[in-house]
Design a protein around this motif. Structure first.
Motif, PDB file in Angstrom:
ATOM      1  N   THR A 107       0.826  -1.205   0.000  1.00 63.67           N
ATOM      2  CA  THR A 107       0.000   0.000   0.000  1.00 63.67           C
ATOM      3  C   THR A 107       0.861   1.257   0.000  1.00 63.67           C
ATOM      4  OG1 THR A 107      -1.683  -1.210   1.209  1.00 63.67           O
ATOM      5  CG2 THR A 107      -1.872   1.166   1.231  1.00 63.67           C
ATOM      6  N   ILE A 117       2.022   1.858  -3.466  1.00 60.84           N
ATOM      7  CA  ILE A 117       0.953   2.409  -4.316  1.00 60.84           C
ATOM      8  C   ILE A 117       0.694   3.878  -3.974  1.00 60.84           C
ATOM      9  CG2 ILE A 117      -1.521   2.258  -4.810  1.00 60.84           C
ATOM     10  CD1 ILE A 117       0.108   0.038  -6.127  1.00 60.84           C
ATOM     11  N   ASN A 118       0.710   4.190  -2.685  1.00 65.90           N
ATOM     12  CA  ASN A 118       0.493   5.585  -2.281  1.00 65.90           C
ATOM     13  C   ASN A 118       1.536   6.507  -2.902  1.00 65.90           C
ATOM     14  OD1 ASN A 118      -1.754   5.083  -0.773  1.00 65.90           O
ATOM     15  ND2 ASN A 118      -0.682   4.965   1.183  1.00 65.90           N
ATOM     16  N   SER A 150       0.795   6.919  -6.668  1.00 62.99           N
ATOM     17  CA  SER A 150      -0.338   7.792  -6.991  1.00 62.99           C
ATOM     18  C   SER A 150      -0.211   9.176  -6.352  1.00 62.99           C
ATOM     19  CB  SER A 150      -1.660   7.125  -6.603  1.00 62.99           C
ATOM     20  OG  SER A 150      -1.567   6.508  -5.367  1.00 62.99           O
ATOM     21  N   LEU A 161       0.007  10.110  -3.249  1.00 64.64           N
ATOM     22  CA  LEU A 161      -0.619  10.356  -1.952  1.00 64.64           C
ATOM     23  C   LEU A 161       0.415  10.385  -0.838  1.00 64.64           C
ATOM     24  CD1 LEU A 161      -3.809   8.124  -2.258  1.00 64.64           C
ATOM     25  CD2 LEU A 161      -3.627  10.584  -2.546  1.00 64.64           C
ATOM     26  N   ARG A 168       4.917  10.868  -0.186  1.00 63.71           N
ATOM     27  CA  ARG A 168       6.227  11.148  -0.783  1.00 63.71           C
ATOM     28  C   ARG A 168       7.254  10.153  -0.266  1.00 63.71           C
ATOM     29  NH1 ARG A 168       8.162  16.528  -1.958  1.00 63.71           N
ATOM     30  NH2 ARG A 168       6.436  17.838  -2.627  1.00 63.71           N
ATOM     31  N   PRO A 197     -10.104   2.554  -6.080  1.00 63.36           N
ATOM     32  CA  PRO A 197      -9.668   2.152  -4.740  1.00 63.36           C
ATOM     33  C   PRO A 197     -10.466   0.958  -4.215  1.00 63.36           C
ATOM     34  CG  PRO A 197     -10.627   4.370  -4.726  1.00 63.36           C
ATOM     35  CD  PRO A 197     -10.820   3.811  -6.086  1.00 63.36           C
ATOM     36  N   TYR A 213      -4.883   2.170 -11.981  1.00 64.10           N
ATOM     37  CA  TYR A 213      -4.542   1.401 -10.779  1.00 64.10           C
ATOM     38  C   TYR A 213      -5.834   0.815 -10.213  1.00 64.10           C
ATOM     39  CZ  TYR A 213      -3.874   0.346  -5.912  1.00 64.10           C
ATOM     40  OH  TYR A 213      -3.907  -0.290  -4.701  1.00 64.10           O
ATOM     41  N   ASP A 224      -7.221  -1.531  -7.212  1.00 65.49           N
ATOM     42  CA  ASP A 224      -6.894  -2.148  -5.926  1.00 65.49           C
ATOM     43  C   ASP A 224      -7.879  -3.295  -5.666  1.00 65.49           C
ATOM     44  OD1 ASP A 224      -5.951  -2.684  -3.440  1.00 65.49           O
ATOM     45  OD2 ASP A 224      -6.488  -0.759  -2.538  1.00 65.49           O
TER      46      ASP A 224
END
Lengths: 369, 312
Positions: B45, B48-49, B52, B54, B56, B84, B159, B161
C-alpha cells in the motif's frame, strides 16, 4: 490547472456537498438545531437576567404612592404588576415573583407630614444575583422618587453625560451576541461536517487523486456549507429582528459582516473537519473549541473588563471583531475595537489564513489507499 | 513517449524509525498488466500511495509516465485512473452524478461527456441504473461503476486495488474481461490482489513485496517454474516418517519435501528423472497408497518467498 477548471471544481464540490447534506437530514438538522438552541439559551438568559418580576401591593392610591410606583417602573430593573396582599403572597411562594413591595396605607400622609415611612420588601433570596438587583433597585427608586416629588430637599444629584448617542437595552445589547453565536455555530458545524464527511465515507480519495488544487476543493467545500449556513443565519436574524424586535441601524453592515463571518467560521469548520475526519467528533469538538473563545470575546460586555488575561485573549480572538462589527451594525457604537476597517481586515485575514491552513492540511499526504 | 509506465528507483519510505519500503526499485512497462502482491504490512500500500502521489518517498525517485512525481504530480494525476478498494463513490448520489462530478474534477470536456458516460455505462451494463443511487447497488455493480469512473477521463495508467474484492464470481469474470480489454487498447494496468487466480488470469508480470523489499519479479509462469517444475503429493501407509522426509529432501533436484498428515508433498526440479528417483526412495521405505503430480501453484511460490499465505 486553468482558472476555468478551478471554478468548475469549486462549483462541482459545492454542488455535491449541498446535495449530500440535503440527503443526510440528520446532520443538516443538527447544523440548524444547535444554533437555534443557543439562540434560545441566550434569549432566556437575557430575559431572566434583565428585569426581575415583582408584585406591588398598593394599600393606598394617593398621588405620592403613584409617583413612587412610577419611579420603580422607570428604574428599568423590575417588571411590575400590582396585586392584592393574598395574591402577592401566593406568587412569591410559588416563585413567580422575586419580591413583593408593599406601599403602606399612610404613605402619602406620612410623607406630607414629614414622617419616616417604612416600605416592606419581602424578598425571595433564592440567589444573590436576583436579591442584589432588588436590594440596589428599591433604594434607587426611592431616591429617584424623592428627587422628583421633593426636589428642593434633594440637593445632591448625578449629572450624567453619555458616551454613546443612545441607551441600549439589555436584550438588544445581548441580541448582537445571539446573532454572532448563531452564525458562528451554524458556520462551524456545517463546515466541519462537510469536510469530515469525505474522510468518513472514503470519498476523500476521489478528491485527493484528482488533478485539482487543494484551494479549489477547500473553497468549494466552504461554498457548499455556506448554503445551509445561510438558512440558519436567516432563521437566527429573523428571530432577533422580527421576534425580539431588535432592528439593525445599518442593515447592509449586517449583511456584509454576516457573510464575512460565515466565510471565516466555515473555513475554520472545514479545517476542524479535515483534522478530525469524523462527523460525530467534529460537532462536539467544534462547539467545545469555540464556545470558551466566544465567552472571552465580550458577548456580555467589553472583554477587557474581565481582566488582563481575558482581555489579551479577546484582543486576538476574531470573535471580538465579529461582535464589535455587529454591535456597530445593530446599535451604531464601536467599543472593543478601533473601527470597522480593523474588524473587516481581521475577519478577512482570519478567513484567508484558515483557508490556507485547510489547503495545507487537506489530505493528499494524509489519504492513503 | 517513454516505454516505461512506472519506475521506482531506490525508493525508501520511513515512518519515524520504521522502514516501510527499503530501497525498492521496480519498473512497469507501458501496456502491461502488472500485479503487486504481498502479505499485509509488506509495504504494498505504501508503494501504491507513492505511485499515486498520496505519499512522498523519504528517498529515491518515483517516475510515472515519464514524469517525476515530485516535480509535476498534477500532470500524473491527469493520466492516472484509480479504483480504490472501498470504491470511494458517493453512495447517496446517483451513478450519473458520481460520473459527472468526476468529469468536473478531471476537467473532461463537457462536449461529448453525455455520450461517453452512456457508452461506458452500457459497457459496464449499468446504463439502466444510471439514475439510481449508488447505495442501492450490489458490490459488483459498485466495483464496475468505480471502474467506469476511473476510465471516464481516459487514463493512460489504471490502478485497480483488489479488483475482485466483494464481487460475485460472475461479475468477477466480467470485470477481468474489461481489464484485459483495456490492455488490448494499450492502457497500462497496475493491480494489487490477494487472489491467485486473478493474478494468474490478468497479470503479465508480478512483483512480490515482503517487508518493504521486492523479493520476486517475473511472469506468473516463470515464478512458478523458479519454484520447481513439479509437485508430487504422495499418500503413504503408515504416515511418512521424518527419516523418509530427510531422505527425499537429500535427493538431487528436490526443492522441498514436507510431510502433512498422511501426505508427503515434494517439489522437484528436473523432470521425470528426478520424479522417478523420489518415487523409488519413497517406495523403498514405506507403502505408497496414492500419488498425484501437478505444477506448483503461485500460492506455494508466495509462501516459500514470504513464509506467509497469500490471503493472510
Amino acid at each position: 490547472m486553468s482558472l476555468r477548471h478551478n471554478l468548475r471544481v469549486v462549483r462541482a464540490v459545492a454542488a455535491v456537498d449541498i446535495r449530500l447534506t440535503l440527503r443526510e437530514p440528520l446532520f443538516a438538522i443538527a447544523g440548524i438545531i444547535i444554533p437555534i438552541n443557543f439562540l434560545l439559551l441566550f434569549l432566556l438568559f437575557a430575559i431572566s437576567g434583565g428585569q426581575a418580576p415583582i408584585a406591588v401591593v398598593m394599600k393606598t392610591h394617593g398621588p405620592l404612592a403613584g409617583q413612587f410606583v412610577q419611579a420603580m417602573n422607570n428604574s428599568q430593573s423590575f417588571i411590575i404588576h400590582t396585586a392584592s396582599p393574598a395574591d402577592a403572597e401566593r406568587e412569591i411562594r410559588a416563585g413567580t415573583v422575586v419580591a413583593v413591595v408593599t406601599v403602606p396605607q399612610d404613605f402619602d400622609a406620612a410623607l406630607n407630614a414629614g414622617r419616616r415611612v417604612d416600605i416592606p420588601v419581602e424578598l425571595n433570596n433564592l440567589n444573590v444575583d436576583f436579591t442584589n438587583d432588588i436590594r440596589r433597585a428599591v433604594p434607587l427608586s426611592i431616591t429617584s422618587f424623592y428627587a422628583g416629588a421633593f426636589p428642593e430637599q434633594v440637593v445632591v444629584r448625578a449629572v450624567e453625560s453619555d458616551v454613546q448617542e443612545h441607551d441600549t437595552g439589555y436584550i438588544p445589547y445581548l441580541a448582537v451576541s445571539i446573532v454572532v453565536a448563531g452564525l458562528l455555530l451554524a458556520a462551524l458545524l456545517q463546515g466541519s461536517v462537510n469536510a469530515a464527511r469525505d474522510y468518513e465515507l472514503g470519498t476523500v480519495k476521489e478528491l485527493a487523486l484528482a488533478p485539482v488544487s487543494r484551494l479549489a476543493i477547500g473553497l468549494g467545500k466552504i461554498l457548499g456549507a455556506a448554503a445551509l449556513t445561510a438558512a440558519s443565519a436567516i432563521l437566527v436574524l429573523g428571530v432577533v429582528i422580527l421576534v425580539i424586535g431588535v432592528q439593525p441601524l445599518h442593515p447592509l453592515e449586517v449583511l456584509g459582516f454576516g457573510l464575512l463571518m460565515i466565510a471565516a467560521f466555515l473555513a475554520l469548520g472545514v479545517l476542524v473537519g479535515t483534522l478530525v475526519r469524523r462527523r460525530q467528533q467534529a460537532i462536539p469538538l467544534s462547539i467545545a473549541c469555540v464556545l470558551p473563545l466566544f465567552f472571552l470575546s465580550g458577548p456580555f460586555g467589553p472583554a477587557n473588563w474581565l481582566g488582563e488575561v481575558p482581555g489579551a485573549i479577546a484582543a486576538v480572538s476574531p470573535l471580538t471583531y465579529a461582535i464589535a462589527a455587529f454591535e456597530h451594525a445593530f446599535h451604531g457604537f464601536q467599543t472593543a475595537t478601533p473601527d470597522l476597517t480593523v474588524d473587516t481586515m481581521v475577519l478577512a485575514g482570519f478567513t484567508l489564513l484558515t483557508v490556507a491552513l485547510t489547503a495545507l492540511v487537506f489530505g493528499r499526504r494524509g489519504v492513503g489507499h | 513517449m517513454t516505454e516505461t509506465a512506472i519506475e521506482l528507483t531506490e525508493v525508501t519510505k520511513r515512518f519515524g524509525s520504521f522502514t516501510a519500503i527499503d530501497k525498492l526499485s521496480l519498473r512497469v512497462e507501458r501496456g502491461e498488466i502488472f500485479g503487486l502482491l504481498g502479505p499485509n504490512g509488506s509495504g504494498k500500500t505504501t508503494t501504491i500511495n507513492m505511485i499515486s502521489g498520496l505519499s512522498r518517498p523519504t528517498s529515491g525517485g518515483v517516475t510515472v509516465l515519464g514524469v517525476d512525481m515530485l516535480v509535476d504530480p498534477q500532470r500524473i494525476r491527469r493520466s492516472l485512473g484509480t479504483v480504490p478498494q472501498e470504491n470511494a463513490l458517493y453512495e447517496e448520489l446517483t451513478a450519473e452524478a458520481n460520473l459527472r462530478f468526476h468529469a468536473d474534477l478531471f476537467d473532461v470536456p463537457r462536449k461529448g461527456i453525455e455520450k461517453r458516460i452512456t457508452s461506458l455505462l452500457e459497457l459496464a451494463q449499468l446504463d439502466e441504473r444510471r439514475k439510481s443511487r449508488v447505495s442501492t447497488f450490489s458490490g459488483g455493480m459498485k466495483r464496475r461503476l468505480a471502474l467506469v469512473r476511473a476510465l471516464l477521463h481516459e487514463p493512460e495508467l489504471l490502478y485497480f486495488d483488489e479488483p475482485a474484492l466483494g464481487v460475485d464470481v460472475q461479475s468477477r469474470r466480467a470485470l477481468w474481461d474489461r481489464i484485459l480489454e483495456l490492455k488490448e487498447r494499450g492502457t497500462t494496468v497496475l493491480i494489487t490482489t490477494n487472489y491467485l487466480e486473478e493474478a494468474n488470469v490478468l497479470c503479465d508480470r508480478l512483483g512480490i513485496i515482503d517487508r518493504g523489499r521486492l523479493v520476486a519479479l517475473d511472469s506468473p509462469s516463470n515464478l512458478r517454474r523458479s519454484f520447481g517444475d513439479t509437485v508430487l503429493e504422495m499418500r503413504t501407509q503408515p504416515v511418512p516418517a521424518e527419516d523418509i522426509v530427510r531422505k527425499v529432501r537429500a535427493l538431487p533436484g528436490v526443492v522441498s519435501a514436507v510431510a502433512a498428515d498422511e501426505w508427503l508433498k515434494v517439489t522437484v526440479e528436473g523432470g521425470a528423472a528426478v520424479t522417478g528417483k523420489v518415487v523409488t526412495a519413497v517406495v523403498e521405505s514405506t507403502s505408497l497408497e496414492e500419488i498425484q503430480s501437478r505444477e506448483p501453484s503461485l500460492d506455494e511460490v508466495f509462501q516459500s518467498l514470504t513464509g506467509k499465505e497469500l490471503r493472510e
